[in-house]
Design a protein around this motif. Structure first.
Motif, PDB file in Angstrom:
ATOM      1  N   ASN A 165      -4.107  48.492 -40.461  1.00 42.52           N
ATOM      2  CA  ASN A 165      -3.922  49.763 -39.754  1.00 42.52           C
ATOM      3  C   ASN A 165      -2.924  49.590 -38.608  1.00 42.52           C
ATOM      4  OD1 ASN A 165      -4.360  52.541 -39.497  1.00 42.52           O
ATOM      5  ND2 ASN A 165      -5.975  52.255 -37.959  1.00 42.52           N
ATOM      6  N   GLU A 166      -1.811  48.912 -38.901  1.00 43.95           N
ATOM      7  CA  GLU A 166      -0.743  48.722 -37.921  1.00 43.95           C
ATOM      8  C   GLU A 166       0.513  49.456 -38.364  1.00 43.95           C
ATOM      9  OE1 GLU A 166       0.103  45.099 -36.044  1.00 43.95           O
ATOM     10  OE2 GLU A 166      -1.879  44.234 -36.336  1.00 43.95           O
ATOM     11  N   VAL A 167       1.272  49.921 -37.365  1.00 44.89           N
ATOM     12  CA  VAL A 167       2.488  50.699 -37.595  1.00 44.89           C
ATOM     13  C   VAL A 167       3.637  50.049 -36.843  1.00 44.89           C
ATOM     14  CG1 VAL A 167       3.626  52.929 -37.222  1.00 44.89           C
ATOM     15  CG2 VAL A 167       1.213  52.855 -37.906  1.00 44.89           C
ATOM     16  N   PHE A 168       4.795  50.005 -37.473  1.00 43.44           N
ATOM     17  CA  PHE A 168       6.025  49.566 -36.811  1.00 43.44           C
ATOM     18  C   PHE A 168       6.993  50.736 -36.828  1.00 43.44           C
ATOM     19  CE2 PHE A 168      10.230  47.773 -36.557  1.00 43.44           C
ATOM     20  CZ  PHE A 168      10.097  46.723 -35.656  1.00 43.44           C
ATOM     21  N   HIS A 169       7.627  51.031 -35.669  1.00 48.18           N
ATOM     22  CA  HIS A 169       8.554  52.153 -35.596  1.00 48.18           C
ATOM     23  C   HIS A 169       9.866  51.705 -34.986  1.00 48.18           C
ATOM     24  CE1 HIS A 169      10.153  55.948 -33.529  1.00 48.18           C
ATOM     25  NE2 HIS A 169      10.357  56.102 -34.828  1.00 48.18           N
ATOM     26  N   GLY A 170      10.962  52.084 -35.620  1.00 47.12           N
ATOM     27  CA  GLY A 170      12.292  51.826 -35.075  1.00 47.12           C
ATOM     28  C   GLY A 170      13.213  52.962 -35.451  1.00 47.12           C
ATOM     29  N   THR A 171      14.462  52.840 -35.085  1.00 44.53           N
ATOM     30  CA  THR A 171      15.458  53.842 -35.445  1.00 44.53           C
ATOM     31  C   THR A 171      16.565  53.184 -36.227  1.00 44.53           C
ATOM     32  OG1 THR A 171      16.601  53.542 -33.327  1.00 44.53           O
ATOM     33  CG2 THR A 171      14.987  55.318 -33.461  1.00 44.53           C
ATOM     34  N   ALA A 172      17.149  53.937 -37.177  1.00 44.86           N
ATOM     35  CA  ALA A 172      18.226  53.412 -38.008  1.00 44.86           C
ATOM     36  C   ALA A 172      19.445  53.165 -37.159  1.00 44.86           C
ATOM     37  CB  ALA A 172      18.545  54.408 -39.123  1.00 44.86           C
ATOM     38  N   ASP A 173      20.082  52.029 -37.363  1.00 45.21           N
ATOM     39  CA  ASP A 173      21.276  51.654 -36.616  1.00 45.21           C
ATOM     40  C   ASP A 173      22.496  52.070 -37.413  1.00 45.21           C
ATOM     41  OD1 ASP A 173      23.272  50.526 -35.159  1.00 45.21           O
ATOM     42  OD2 ASP A 173      22.711  48.442 -35.522  1.00 45.21           O
ATOM     43  N   ASP A 174      23.147  53.165 -36.989  1.00 43.10           N
ATOM     44  CA  ASP A 174      24.338  53.624 -37.701  1.00 43.10           C
ATOM     45  C   ASP A 174      25.580  53.506 -36.840  1.00 43.10           C
ATOM     46  OD1 ASP A 174      23.745  57.229 -37.264  1.00 43.10           O
ATOM     47  OD2 ASP A 174      23.843  55.560 -35.842  1.00 43.10           O
ATOM     48  N   SER A 175      25.551  52.598 -35.861  1.00 39.31           N
ATOM     49  CA  SER A 175      26.678  52.459 -34.949  1.00 39.31           C
ATOM     50  C   SER A 175      27.939  51.991 -35.650  1.00 39.31           C
ATOM     51  CB  SER A 175      26.330  51.472 -33.826  1.00 39.31           C
ATOM     52  OG  SER A 175      25.999  50.200 -34.371  1.00 39.31           O
ATOM     53  N   ASP A 176      27.790  51.244 -36.758  1.00 42.30           N
ATOM     54  CA  ASP A 176      28.961  50.774 -37.492  1.00 42.30           C
ATOM     55  C   ASP A 176      29.149  51.522 -38.808  1.00 42.30           C
ATOM     56  OD1 ASP A 176      26.827  49.827 -38.872  1.00 42.30           O
ATOM     57  OD2 ASP A 176      27.537  47.752 -39.029  1.00 42.30           O
ATOM     58  N   GLY A 177      28.490  52.676 -38.914  1.00 43.47           N
ATOM     59  CA  GLY A 177      28.698  53.505 -40.081  1.00 43.47           C
ATOM     60  C   GLY A 177      27.723  53.266 -41.209  1.00 43.47           C
ATOM     61  N   LYS A 178      26.856  52.278 -41.082  1.00 46.18           N
ATOM     62  CA  LYS A 178      25.843  52.068 -42.108  1.00 46.18           C
ATOM     63  C   LYS A 178      24.673  51.333 -41.500  1.00 46.18           C
ATOM     64  CE  LYS A 178      26.888  47.637 -44.248  1.00 46.18           C
ATOM     65  NZ  LYS A 178      27.006  46.969 -45.528  1.00 46.18           N
ATOM     66  N   ASP A 179      23.544  51.489 -42.133  1.00 44.04           N
ATOM     67  CA  ASP A 179      22.335  50.821 -41.681  1.00 44.04           C
ATOM     68  C   ASP A 179      22.418  49.344 -42.036  1.00 44.04           C
ATOM     69  OD1 ASP A 179      19.766  49.913 -41.256  1.00 44.04           O
ATOM     70  OD2 ASP A 179      18.859  51.828 -41.857  1.00 44.04           O
ATOM     71  N   LYS A 180      22.269  48.483 -41.042  1.00 44.79           N
ATOM     72  CA  LYS A 180      22.443  47.057 -41.312  1.00 44.79           C
ATOM     73  C   LYS A 180      21.362  46.502 -42.217  1.00 44.79           C
ATOM     74  CE  LYS A 180      20.308  45.779 -36.868  1.00 44.79           C
ATOM     75  NZ  LYS A 180      20.565  45.147 -35.588  1.00 44.79           N
ATOM     76  N   ARG A 181      20.244  47.222 -42.428  1.00 50.77           N
ATOM     77  CA  ARG A 181      19.234  46.734 -43.347  1.00 50.77           C
ATOM     78  C   ARG A 181      19.695  46.817 -44.790  1.00 50.77           C
ATOM     79  NH1 ARG A 181      17.162  49.593 -39.761  1.00 50.77           N
ATOM     80  NH2 ARG A 181      17.011  51.463 -41.009  1.00 50.77           N
ATOM     81  N   GLU A 182      20.821  47.539 -45.042  1.00 47.46           N
ATOM     82  CA  GLU A 182      21.346  47.609 -46.390  1.00 47.46           C
ATOM     83  C   GLU A 182      22.123  46.349 -46.758  1.00 47.46           C
ATOM     84  OE1 GLU A 182      23.626  51.141 -46.852  1.00 47.46           O
ATOM     85  OE2 GLU A 182      22.148  52.359 -45.829  1.00 47.46           O
ATOM     86  N   GLU A 183      22.336  45.427 -45.811  1.00 46.33           N
ATOM     87  CA  GLU A 183      23.162  44.268 -46.067  1.00 46.33           C
ATOM     88  C   GLU A 183      22.490  43.277 -47.002  1.00 46.33           C
ATOM     89  OE1 GLU A 183      24.147  42.683 -42.288  1.00 46.33           O
ATOM     90  OE2 GLU A 183      25.369  44.396 -41.701  1.00 46.33           O
ATOM     91  N   VAL A 184      21.169  43.329 -47.141  1.00 44.52           N
ATOM     92  CA  VAL A 184      20.451  42.394 -47.999  1.00 44.52           C
ATOM     93  C   VAL A 184      19.894  43.144 -49.197  1.00 44.52           C
ATOM     94  CG1 VAL A 184      18.642  40.655 -48.064  1.00 44.52           C
ATOM     95  CG2 VAL A 184      19.866  41.111 -45.925  1.00 44.52           C
ATOM     96  N   PRO A 185      20.156  42.670 -50.426  1.00 48.08           N
ATOM     97  CA  PRO A 185      19.767  43.435 -51.604  1.00 48.08           C
ATOM     98  C   PRO A 185      18.275  43.446 -51.854  1.00 48.08           C
ATOM     99  CG  PRO A 185      20.677  41.327 -52.239  1.00 48.08           C
ATOM    100  CD  PRO A 185      20.877  41.455 -50.755  1.00 48.08           C
ATOM    101  N   ALA A 186      17.774  44.556 -52.407  1.00 44.14           N
ATOM    102  CA  ALA A 186      16.338  44.667 -52.693  1.00 44.14           C
ATOM    103  C   ALA A 186      16.031  45.444 -53.963  1.00 44.14           C
ATOM    104  CB  ALA A 186      15.621  45.323 -51.512  1.00 44.14           C
TER     105      ALA A 186
END
Length: 408
Positions: A165-186
């Motif tokens: 019952n834990e939650v993590f909250h953040g905001t998407a980083d689009d400062s360079d035009g894309k979300d850096k979490r897209e850099e690793v394939p899934a």
């Protein structure tokens, strides 16, 4: 079925075309996953294809790559099965101590995607995925008695672990035009994009028959290193014959045996997911970890209205090591750097679980370079010399030793 195409190699002109197709593919890639896990930590179980290969019009490798590049799929939902077989020993909980994941105690959170999704490093897992354009994605990891969900909706990124019952909250980083979490394939699409980056004159690319995956007719694109010394045997991608979306990705090691990475859908729909799919409100009483602008988590309960930068990939890399160099090119390239004279400790020196982990992975090696230890998986190997130099790549032990000898 016999391969489509006249031979198993790629001419220089075709190579240029393949590169152009790959660049277009990168522009059209659909960000299905909200967070990436290192490529070597992901795979999907084999045997996802239905019986019977569909009879489809012949197509060249170049045409199929262009089809992937032109794919305009932005809306989908489906089920994915993931298996990883790197040949690693049982971590025995070591991965939690290294990443700060697991129980959610201390400063970490069990809902933090950086630590939570390390569970995909071994074993078989089932995921549900959904996407509606670049701003809405959801990935749910189904566990025995719980579920972990990662949701990207506009600027918000939520991770929720129902077990704790834990939650993590953040905001998407689009400062360079894309979300850096897209850099690793899934997903198969993400993994295919990375594989296409390796297409050059060291690579053979062919279409080898057809397949039936998740109820869809598909072509089989096969990518192989031409040079010996790579631990990669071949990459096979099942591409939806109508939409051009990669449905299944399989990486087979040159050593043979089970796939290291085998990523594919077992069920897929291209219908627009319901808007409510991407809605999330922290449950009452949930412990919320907020990622502030400085990257330091701020913990509180019942209120998730803080904002800030999300640094979900901090646990994987903070940029390459200082002095990093690359030897060779293509599939047999080797990254090397100097740690400053500090070699890897032996298992007895390291002690505890980490010491046992080192011993289970390491092989002693020697040559003109001196002595060292090769730490191995079925895909990535690394030679760490006793004087602190590191050589790492998707290459064999012999290739690492040769590179170290030639560097002397």
């Amino acid at each position: 079925m016999a391969p489509y195409g006249s031979d198993d190699s790629t001419t220089p002109d075709e190579t240029d075309d393949l590169r152009a197709g790959r660049r277009r593919a990168a522009r059209y890639v659909v960000p299905v996953a909200v967070v990436g896990v290192a490529a070597a930590t992901i795979g999907l179980v084999p045997a996802l294809a239905d019986s019977g290969d569909p009879d489809l019009p012949k197509i060249s490798a170049q045409q199929l790559i262009e089809k992937i590049a032109a794919s305009d799929v932005e809306q989908l939902s489906g089920t994915v099965k993931i298996t990883t077989d790197l040949g690693l020993p049982d971590f025995g909980g070591l991965e939690n101590s290294l990443t700060g994941g697991g129980s959610g105690s201390g400063d970490g959170s069990s809902a933090d995607p950086t630590s939570k999704l390390t569970e995909l490093a071994t074993g078989t897992h089932t995921l549900r995925v959904a996407a509606d354009g670049e701003d809405k994605q959801k990935l749910s990891l189904l566990e025995n008695a719980a579920e972990y969900s990662l949701i990207h909706n506009g600027k918000d990124v939520w991770g929720y672990d129902s077990g704790s019952n834990e939650v993590f909250h953040g905001t998407a980083d689009d400062s360079d035009g894309k979300d850096k979490r897209e850099e690793v394939p899934a997903t198969p699409k993400d993994l295919t994009e990375d594989a296409l980056k390796a297409v050059d004159d060291t690579t053979s690319v062919t279409v080898e028959g057809t397949a039936h995956v998740a109820g869809r007719d598909a072509y089989r694109l096969v990518i192989k290193p031409k040079d010996s010394g790579s631990t990669v045997g071949q990459v096979t991608v099942a591409v939806d014959a109508k939409t051009g979306l990669p449905l299944k990705f399989t990486l087979t090691p040159s050593s043979g045996g089970a796939a290291v990475v085998d990523a594919g859908f077992t069920q897929i729909s291209y219908a627009k997911p319901a808007a409510s799919t991407f809605d999330f409100t922290p449950p009452k009483g949930a412990k919320v970890t907020e990622e502030d602008a400085a990257g330091a988590p701020e913990r509180h309960s019942g209120d998730s209205r803080h904002s800030g930068g999300f640094s979900g990939d901090e646990g994987f890399a903070q940029g390459g090591p200082e002095g990093l160099d690359v030897i060779g090119e293509g599939w047999t390239s080797i990254a090397t750097f100097d740690t400053g004279g500090q070699g890897m400790p032996s298992g007895s020196e390291a002690g505890g679980a980490f010491g046992g982990f080192l011993d289970s992975l390491g092989d002693k090696a020697s040559g003109k370079f001196g002595e060292g230890t090769v730490f191995k998986t079925r895909l990535i190997n690394a030679l760490i010399t006793d004087d602190g130099k590191v050589y790492v790549g998707a290459v064999t032990k012999d290739a690492l030793v040769k590179a170290a000898n030639e560097a002397k």
